[in-house]
Design a protein around this motif. Structure first.
Motif, PDB file in Angstrom:
ATOM      1  N   ASP A 108     -13.544  -1.479   4.094  1.00 44.90           N
ATOM      2  CA  ASP A 108     -12.584  -2.213   3.276  1.00 44.90           C
ATOM      3  C   ASP A 108     -13.251  -3.476   2.737  1.00 44.90           C
ATOM      4  N   VAL A 110     -13.434  -7.091   1.553  1.00 41.39           N
ATOM      5  CA  VAL A 110     -12.659  -8.316   1.726  1.00 41.39           C
ATOM      6  C   VAL A 110     -13.266  -9.478   0.949  1.00 41.39           C
ATOM      7  N   VAL A 136      -9.200  -5.902  -0.188  1.00 42.10           N
ATOM      8  CA  VAL A 136      -8.141  -5.947   0.807  1.00 42.10           C
ATOM      9  C   VAL A 136      -8.367  -7.201   1.652  1.00 42.10           C
ATOM     10  N   GLY A 137      -7.344  -8.050   1.722  1.00 40.39           N
ATOM     11  CA  GLY A 137      -7.510  -9.242   2.548  1.00 40.39           C
ATOM     12  C   GLY A 137      -8.389 -10.288   1.895  1.00 40.39           C
ATOM     13  N   THR A 181      -4.933  -4.792  -2.721  1.00 42.32           N
ATOM     14  CA  THR A 181      -3.877  -4.133  -1.969  1.00 42.32           C
ATOM     15  C   THR A 181      -3.539  -4.938  -0.725  1.00 42.32           C
ATOM     16  N   LYS A 182      -2.393  -4.614  -0.135  1.00 42.18           N
ATOM     17  CA  LYS A 182      -1.941  -5.301   1.074  1.00 42.18           C
ATOM     18  C   LYS A 182      -2.718  -4.815   2.295  1.00 42.18           C
ATOM     19  N   SER A 183      -2.788  -5.711   3.278  1.00 48.83           N
ATOM     20  CA  SER A 183      -3.262  -5.317   4.601  1.00 48.83           C
ATOM     21  C   SER A 183      -2.170  -5.688   5.596  1.00 48.83           C
ATOM     22  N   ASP A 184      -2.436  -5.554   6.888  1.00 49.26           N
ATOM     23  CA  ASP A 184      -1.449  -5.904   7.903  1.00 49.26           C
ATOM     24  C   ASP A 184      -1.130  -7.396   7.906  1.00 49.26           C
ATOM     25  N   SER A 186      -2.132  -9.597   5.094  1.00 49.00           N
ATOM     26  CA  SER A 186      -2.324 -10.186   3.775  1.00 49.00           C
ATOM     27  C   SER A 186      -1.584  -9.390   2.715  1.00 49.00           C
TER      28      SER A 186
END
Length: 326
Positions: A108, A110, A136-137, A181-184, A186
């Motif tokens: 991913d 970042v 991501v993030g 995209t979203k993460s857990d 962010s």
């Protein structure tokens, strides 16, 4: 001094990872190669090519590609330094391409392509294309000097992040098929750029970019000035192309022109699954000589949606055609 990149990545390592104080380099890209590490720009550098070449993110590399105005140990430069991508003297298109390789990544991502610190400036030119970047993030926002946002983990910007004090000038180029995209932990705002300082757009095409939550193309936490550009087919939940949050400092100026060729600023076919098909604003906004055509929001504001205590808008000589909401 001009260096020809006969050995691709190794030449970047030589010139961008030394101290380089007081130097100025023009680096001519002479071949395609992968970028698999972060390069720290601590003196003025121009990276360009005279024929089509591509720099591709390595499948295992998740970090920032270029960090401007700061060394690898986090030390800020004494003076402002500028990274120039593309040839300022050429109006040719699609010469230098930076490919985020999003369909082939094994990690991913970042990091972003260009991270502009308080001592950094980036100038992006007409012959630059940045595409296929997915983020991501947020890797660096919590450690960099200078302010970035009230919630750094939400910072997107698959192509660029501008920290308070930094400057981003876009003179042209194509920015397409980039996404956050979203993460857990962010949400990720700004499919292409996240701006917390000063961003000036003098040209360029933003096409088919996306953000899962806010701002398919540009998230403007601070001043965004746009004089010429096309925003085509960008998507997000809120603010299909541009999102400006609730702040007196989140200033959006669209100052276009109109001549026989048409409008210099165009928003076409951008969509939001919530509010603001092209633009969602909550700060002071001025729009002149712009065209909004075929933008759509599922809830409200097919072209533009405004809300909040700072949401003051002035519109001059602007046309709205076939935009729809609801």
């Amino acid at each position: 001094m001009e260096e020809k990149l006969a050995h691709g990545e190794m030449a970047l390592i030589k010139h961008l990872n030394d101290k380089g104080v007081g130097r100025m380099f023009k680096i001519l890209i002479a071949e395609d190669f992968e970028i698999n590490r972060t390069f720290y720009v601590t003196y003025p550098v121009t990276i360009y090519t005279n024929e089509a070449h591509t720099l591709t993110r390595a499948r295992i590399f998740a970090g920032d590609m270029f960090v401007v105005g700061e060394s690898a140990d986090g030390t800020a430069c004494e003076n402002m330094v500028t990274l120039t991508l593309g040839n300022p003297a050429s109006e040719a298109k699609d010469l230098l391409t930076i490919d985020g390789n999003k369909d082939n990544m094994t990690v991913d991502v970042v990091g972003t392509v260009v991270y502009i610190t308080p001592k950094g400036q980036a100038d992006l030119h007409e012959n630059l294309t940045v595409t296929n970047c997915a983020k991501v993030g947020n890797e660096r926002a919590l450690t960099v000097s200078g302010s970035l946002s009230s919630n750094p983990k939400n910072v997107g910007g698959a192509v660029g992040i501008v920290v308070q004090g930094g400057i981003l000038n876009i003179y042209g180029g194509t920015y397409s098929n980039n996404a956050v995209t979203k993460s857990d932990t962010s949400n990720g705002y700004g499919g292409v750029f996240f701006n917390h300082s000063t961003m000036n757009v003098y040209g360029g095409v933003f096409k088919d970019n996306s953000a899962e939550v806010r701002a398919g193309a540009i998230y403007g936490y601070r001043t965004v000035n746009i004089y010429k550009s096309e925003f085509i087919g960008n998507t997000s939940n809120i603010g299909g192309a541009i999102y400006m949050p609730s702040s007196s400092a989140a200033i959006l100026n669209l100052e276009g022109t109109k001549d026989e060729a048409g409008f210099s600023i165009t928003f076409q076919g951008n969509t939001a699954t919530g509010n603001g098909g092209a633009i969602y604003y909550s700060g002071p906004t001025t729009i002149s000589n712009a065209l909004f055509v075929g933008n759509e929001a599922a809830t409200a504001g097919g072209a533009i949606y405004g809300t909040g205590g700072y949401s003051r808008m002035k519109v001059y000589d602007t046309e709205f055609r076939t935009n729809k909401a609801g």
